[in-house]
Scaffold this motif. Structure first.
Motif, PDB file in Angstrom:
ATOM      1  N   LEU A   1       0.720  -1.174   0.117  1.00  0.00           N
ATOM      2  CA  LEU A   1       0.128   0.054   0.030  1.00  0.00           C
ATOM      3  C   LEU A   1       0.855   1.310  -0.031  1.00  0.00           C
ATOM      4  CD1 LEU A   1      -2.875  -1.038   2.547  1.00  0.00           C
ATOM      5  CD2 LEU A   1      -2.980  -0.732  -0.116  1.00  0.00           C
ATOM      6  N   MET A   2       1.991   1.210   0.841  1.00  0.00           N
ATOM      7  CA  MET A   2       2.855   2.419   0.930  1.00  0.00           C
ATOM      8  C   MET A   2       3.620   2.680  -0.520  1.00  0.00           C
ATOM      9  SD  MET A   2       2.194   4.099   3.366  1.00  0.00           S
ATOM     10  CE  MET A   2       3.492   5.351   2.739  1.00  0.00           C
ATOM     11  N   PHE A   3       4.010   1.652  -1.130  1.00  0.00           N
ATOM     12  CA  PHE A   3       4.479   1.720  -2.594  1.00  0.00           C
ATOM     13  C   PHE A   3       3.379   2.500  -3.387  1.00  0.00           C
ATOM     14  CE2 PHE A   3       4.377  -0.032  -6.672  1.00  0.00           C
ATOM     15  CZ  PHE A   3       5.453   0.618  -7.293  1.00  0.00           C
ATOM     16  N   LEU A   4       2.335   2.323  -3.453  1.00  0.00           N
ATOM     17  CA  LEU A   4       1.389   2.788  -4.214  1.00  0.00           C
ATOM     18  C   LEU A   4       1.241   4.421  -3.933  1.00  0.00           C
ATOM     19  CD1 LEU A   4      -1.460  -0.095  -4.659  1.00  0.00           C
ATOM     20  CD2 LEU A   4       0.260   0.582  -6.331  1.00  0.00           C
TER      21      LEU A   4
ATOM     22  N   SER B   1       5.638   0.827  13.003  1.00  0.00           N
ATOM     23  CA  SER B   1       4.530  -0.115  13.143  1.00  0.00           C
ATOM     24  C   SER B   1       5.086  -1.692  12.755  1.00  0.00           C
ATOM     25  CB  SER B   1       3.039   0.162  12.442  1.00  0.00           C
ATOM     26  OG  SER B   1       2.502   1.244  12.919  1.00  0.00           O
ATOM     27  N   VAL B   2       5.673  -1.630  11.753  1.00  0.00           N
ATOM     28  CA  VAL B   2       6.067  -3.121  11.111  1.00  0.00           C
ATOM     29  C   VAL B   2       7.460  -3.579  11.844  1.00  0.00           C
ATOM     30  CG1 VAL B   2       7.135  -4.413   9.293  1.00  0.00           C
ATOM     31  CG2 VAL B   2       5.105  -2.818   8.676  1.00  0.00           C
TER      32      VAL B   2
ATOM     33  N   ALA C   1      12.593   2.817   8.350  1.00  0.00           N
ATOM     34  CA  ALA C   1      12.117   3.880   9.234  1.00  0.00           C
ATOM     35  C   ALA C   1      13.302   4.593   9.422  1.00  0.00           C
ATOM     36  CB  ALA C   1      12.140   2.871  10.787  1.00  0.00           C
ATOM     37  N   LEU C   2      14.491   4.321   9.524  1.00  0.00           N
ATOM     38  CA  LEU C   2      15.619   5.497   9.428  1.00  0.00           C
ATOM     39  C   LEU C   2      15.572   6.294   7.936  1.00  0.00           C
ATOM     40  CD1 LEU C   2      18.762   3.077  10.314  1.00  0.00           C
ATOM     41  CD2 LEU C   2      17.324   4.963  11.929  1.00  0.00           C
TER      42      LEU C   2
ATOM     43  N   LEU D   1       6.954   6.746   7.726  1.00  0.00           N
ATOM     44  CA  LEU D   1       7.315   6.613   9.143  1.00  0.00           C
ATOM     45  C   LEU D   1       6.514   5.722   9.973  1.00  0.00           C
ATOM     46  CD1 LEU D   1       9.718   6.815  10.814  1.00  0.00           C
ATOM     47  CD2 LEU D   1       8.855   9.140  11.579  1.00  0.00           C
ATOM     48  N   ALA D   2       5.470   6.037   9.911  1.00  0.00           N
ATOM     49  CA  ALA D   2       4.327   5.511  10.910  1.00  0.00           C
ATOM     50  C   ALA D   2       4.121   4.186  10.410  1.00  0.00           C
ATOM     51  CB  ALA D   2       3.226   6.214  10.795  1.00  0.00           C
TER      52      ALA D   2
END
Length: 207
Positions: free
Chosen positions: A35-38, A130-131, A156-157, A125-126
């Motif tokens: 989802l974040m890729f899209l 979470s992952v 995350a970094l 980042l969120a």
């Protein structure tokens, strides 16, 4: 962390049954990353940000890596180590690709949209925190688990760096903060790739 965890796998059989909780976490991570890729691939183009583009490609690579991890979870240590080598190669290619794109953006001089970078960077980042929180307990497993943890930690970094890059772009009116962060993300990918290759090769030699 070791290359020697599960070194009773002399017959190339799975050393233990896969943890159902870990499998569920990998599925959650796969969905979040896809989802974040899209989201990031769309907004990286709108914002003209190479660091967001790098992050979106990273999300795509991680979604594929989580899929590979799920596939090999119940297989032998050697099979999981070979899968880790494949994932290490993808991290290395990502690093090289981002460096090339950063050089291109340095030549063209396009200034990204700082506001869009900040909003999407915080959302990413969120997602990654979470992952990472879900995967933290498995960070010292075999090379396959290690590679999953390193990918998530690096993401995350990278997201934190994207937010700082956005602040830098806003403050300077140039694309250099964006390019510097992209180079840092590429370096993280190359370093993680080396670490996973070293760990996986040790497992292959042990078994």
């Amino acid at each position: 962390m070791g290359a020697n965890c599960c070194n009773h796998d002399h017959n190339h059989e799975p050393s233990h049954s896969p943890d159902p909780k870990y499998r569920r976490i990998l599925w959650i991570a796969l969905i979040i990353n896809a989802l974040m890729f899209l989201i990031e691939i769309i907004f990286s183009q709108r914002a003209n940000s190479v660091s967001l583009l790098a992050d979106s490609i990273d999300f795509l690579g991680d979604a594929a890596n989580y899929g590979i991890s799920i596939w090999v979870l119940a297989m032998s240590v050697q099979t999981r180590a070979k899968a880790s080598l494949l994932k290490a190669a993808s991290m290395g290619l990502f690093g090289v690709g981002v460096l090339a794109h950063a050089i291109w953006n340095a030549i063209t001089g396009v200034v990204p949209d700082a506001q869009a970078m900040t909003l999407i960077g915080l959302l990413a980042l969120a997602a990654n925190v979470s992952v990472a929180f879900l995967l933290y307990a498995y960070r010292n497993g075999d090379s396959n688990m290690r590679s999953v943890w390193l990918c998530t930690r690096n993401d995350a970094l990278g997201n934190i760096a994207v937010v700082f890059a956005a602040i830098g772009v806003f403050g300077t009116g140039t694309n250099w903060p964006d390019l510097i962060v992209a180079a840092i993300m590429a370096t993280l990918a190359l370093t993680a790739s080396y670490q996973v290759v070293k760990h996986a090769r040790a497992e292959l030699h042990t078994h």
